[in-house]
Design an enzyme around this catalytic site. Sequence first.
Site, PDB file in Angstrom:
ATOM      1  N   GLY A   1       0.783  -1.235   0.000  1.00 37.16           N
ATOM      2  CA  GLY A   1       0.000   0.000   0.000  1.00 37.16           C
ATOM      3  C   GLY A   1       0.810   1.278   0.000  1.00 37.16           C
ATOM      4  O   GLY A   1       0.300   2.337   0.384  1.00 37.16           O
TER       5      GLY A   1
ATOM      6  N   SER B   1       2.338   8.203   1.805  1.00 36.84           N
ATOM      7  CA  SER B   1       1.522   7.051   2.193  1.00 36.84           C
ATOM      8  C   SER B   1       1.755   6.651   3.645  1.00 36.84           C
ATOM      9  O   SER B   1       2.881   6.684   4.144  1.00 36.84           O
ATOM     10  CB  SER B   1       1.860   5.851   1.309  1.00 36.84           C
ATOM     11  OG  SER B   1       1.555   6.120  -0.041  1.00 36.84           O
TER      12      SER B   1
ATOM     13  N   VAL C   1      -4.405  -6.821  -4.854  1.00 37.89           N
ATOM     14  CA  VAL C   1      -4.905  -7.650  -3.745  1.00 37.89           C
ATOM     15  C   VAL C   1      -6.267  -8.298  -4.039  1.00 37.89           C
ATOM     16  O   VAL C   1      -6.724  -9.130  -3.266  1.00 37.89           O
ATOM     17  CB  VAL C   1      -4.982  -6.880  -2.405  1.00 37.89           C
ATOM     18  CG1 VAL C   1      -3.597  -6.465  -1.938  1.00 37.89           C
ATOM     19  CG2 VAL C   1      -5.926  -5.682  -2.504  1.00 37.89           C
TER      20      VAL C   1
ATOM     21  N   ALA D   1     -12.902   2.192  -2.975  1.00 39.61           N
ATOM     22  CA  ALA D   1     -14.314   2.225  -3.340  1.00 39.61           C
ATOM     23  C   ALA D   1     -14.406   3.050  -4.610  1.00 39.61           C
ATOM     24  O   ALA D   1     -13.568   3.932  -4.836  1.00 39.61           O
ATOM     25  CB  ALA D   1     -15.138   2.860  -2.230  1.00 39.61           C
TER      26      ALA D   1
ATOM     27  N   TYR E   1     -18.394   9.131   3.498  1.00 38.03           N
ATOM     28  CA  TYR E   1     -17.482   7.978   3.599  1.00 38.03           C
ATOM     29  C   TYR E   1     -18.227   6.700   3.176  1.00 38.03           C
ATOM     30  O   TYR E   1     -17.642   5.755   2.658  1.00 38.03           O
ATOM     31  CB  TYR E   1     -16.903   7.864   5.016  1.00 38.03           C
ATOM     32  CG  TYR E   1     -15.650   7.023   5.091  1.00 38.03           C
ATOM     33  CD1 TYR E   1     -14.514   7.340   4.347  1.00 38.03           C
ATOM     34  CD2 TYR E   1     -15.595   5.897   5.909  1.00 38.03           C
ATOM     35  CE1 TYR E   1     -13.364   6.569   4.417  1.00 38.03           C
ATOM     36  CE2 TYR E   1     -14.441   5.126   5.989  1.00 38.03           C
ATOM     37  CZ  TYR E   1     -13.334   5.461   5.239  1.00 38.03           C
ATOM     38  OH  TYR E   1     -12.201   4.683   5.313  1.00 38.03           O
TER      39      TYR E   1
ATOM     40  N   LYS F   1     -14.742  -0.676   6.258  1.00 38.43           N
ATOM     41  CA  LYS F   1     -13.812  -0.566   7.400  1.00 38.43           C
ATOM     42  C   LYS F   1     -14.390  -1.257   8.636  1.00 38.43           C
ATOM     43  O   LYS F   1     -13.636  -1.806   9.447  1.00 38.43           O
ATOM     44  CB  LYS F   1     -13.482   0.898   7.692  1.00 38.43           C
ATOM     45  CG  LYS F   1     -12.619   1.591   6.634  1.00 38.43           C
ATOM     46  CD  LYS F   1     -11.231   0.969   6.474  1.00 38.43           C
ATOM     47  CE  LYS F   1     -10.297   1.893   5.695  1.00 38.43           C
ATOM     48  NZ  LYS F   1      -9.018   1.211   5.354  1.00 38.43           N
TER      49      LYS F   1
ATOM     50  N   LYS G   1      -3.571  14.063   4.726  1.00 38.08           N
ATOM     51  CA  LYS G   1      -3.496  14.248   3.281  1.00 38.08           C
ATOM     52  C   LYS G   1      -2.565  13.219   2.650  1.00 38.08           C
ATOM     53  O   LYS G   1      -1.355  13.292   2.787  1.00 38.08           O
ATOM     54  CB  LYS G   1      -3.009  15.662   2.963  1.00 38.08           C
ATOM     55  CG  LYS G   1      -3.800  16.311   1.833  1.00 38.08           C
ATOM     56  CD  LYS G   1      -3.417  17.746   1.628  1.00 38.08           C
ATOM     57  CE  LYS G   1      -3.331  18.035   0.146  1.00 38.08           C
ATOM     58  NZ  LYS G   1      -2.650  19.302  -0.130  1.00 38.08           N
ATOM     59  N   THR G   2      -3.158  12.234   1.985  1.00 40.00           N
ATOM     60  CA  THR G   2      -2.387  11.243   1.232  1.00 40.00           C
ATOM     61  C   THR G   2      -3.023  11.143  -0.150  1.00 40.00           C
ATOM     62  O   THR G   2      -4.028  11.804  -0.424  1.00 40.00           O
ATOM     63  CB  THR G   2      -2.438   9.850   1.900  1.00 40.00           C
ATOM     64  OG1 THR G   2      -3.770   9.343   1.827  1.00 40.00           O
ATOM     65  CG2 THR G   2      -1.996   9.905   3.360  1.00 40.00           C
ATOM     66  N   LEU G   3      -2.467  10.271  -0.990  1.00 44.27           N
ATOM     67  CA  LEU G   3      -3.046  10.094  -2.327  1.00 44.27           C
ATOM     68  C   LEU G   3      -4.487   9.601  -2.232  1.00 44.27           C
ATOM     69  O   LEU G   3      -5.346   9.995  -3.022  1.00 44.27           O
ATOM     70  CB  LEU G   3      -2.192   9.112  -3.141  1.00 44.27           C
ATOM     71  CG  LEU G   3      -2.582   8.956  -4.613  1.00 44.27           C
ATOM     72  CD1 LEU G   3      -2.390  10.275  -5.369  1.00 44.27           C
ATOM     73  CD2 LEU G   3      -1.780   7.853  -5.272  1.00 44.27           C
ATOM     74  N   ALA G   4      -4.775   8.737  -1.231  1.00 45.53           N
ATOM     75  CA  ALA G   4      -6.123   8.194  -1.060  1.00 45.53           C
ATOM     76  C   ALA G   4      -7.142   9.297  -0.768  1.00 45.53           C
ATOM     77  O   ALA G   4      -8.328   9.155  -1.050  1.00 45.53           O
ATOM     78  CB  ALA G   4      -6.146   7.160   0.062  1.00 45.53           C
TER      79      ALA G   4
END
Length: 263
Positions: free
Chosen positions: A22, A28, A74, A104, A164, A171, A201-204
């Site tokens: 991941g 990340s 995965v 998602a 969400y 989750k 703040k990440t790419l996701a």
Amino acid sequence: MSTTERYWAERPYAGQKALIIGVANERSLAWAIARELHLGGAELAFTFLGEALERRVRPLAESVGATIVEPCNVSDDTQIEALFSKLTEKWGTLDHVIHSVAFANREDLDGRFVDTSREGFRVAMDVSAYSLVALARHAEPMMLNGGSILTLSYYGAEKVVPNYNVMGVAKAALEACVRYLAWDMGPKKIRVNAISAGAVKTLAAAGIRDFRTMLAEAAESTPLKENIHQDDVGRLGGFLCGPGGRHITGSTMYVDSGAHIMG
Ligand code: 0WE
């Protein structure tokens, strides 16, 4: 010697091997945990999804001396099997698995949850929850000295976080998977835990509507009055894989500036 230098001088993960799933870039959460394990002396293997991410992951992996960098989608059993045959061949044993993967469909992270399609629900569950079960099953025979399986969760698993949506349901399933896996694997001294991280703040998080506003509001409303940093997740991940986590299993632990205590 400073306190941190003294801490790392003990090299708590020396001789240990960790599989990191991941990492997309240097922001990340998986990368934060990987760096922590690397500082403590662990040997690392990384996976990537597709050529675009391979170009991101390879240089990061090299910077921490990792030689195993393998593709892994995965949701594909064949790729999971290929990954573990490679690990068995190169390493033989494994101590830690870091699972930091979720997906998602973009349209399911907006609007009304009730509109989630059967396929959207299936994809979110498969990638975000079932993948932990599949990876744990393949990792188990390699984890001969016990070890730690870690995954990343979010408060939307427990309470409604607007938009969400299906990810919250996935989750919730993921956190339940952690408990059942902890029960299955406990006799082999394999611990299974989740880290419930505050918004970061990440790419996701990129491209999620009003995410910047969410971050600002979270900072204002939490007890600690500030957002979390990737490194906070790195440190808890390191703790759970190390001697501090020795009898911690089946847990979801929060790194969220205290957000989850608020009513
Ligand atoms: O778990 C997450 C997000 C994971 C995620 C992100 C994306 C973006 C791109 C899963 N699937 C996708 N699919 C895409 O196409 N978080 C904890 C970050 C997050 O996402 C939100 C949040 C927060 C916080 C979405 C809505 C509301 C809050």
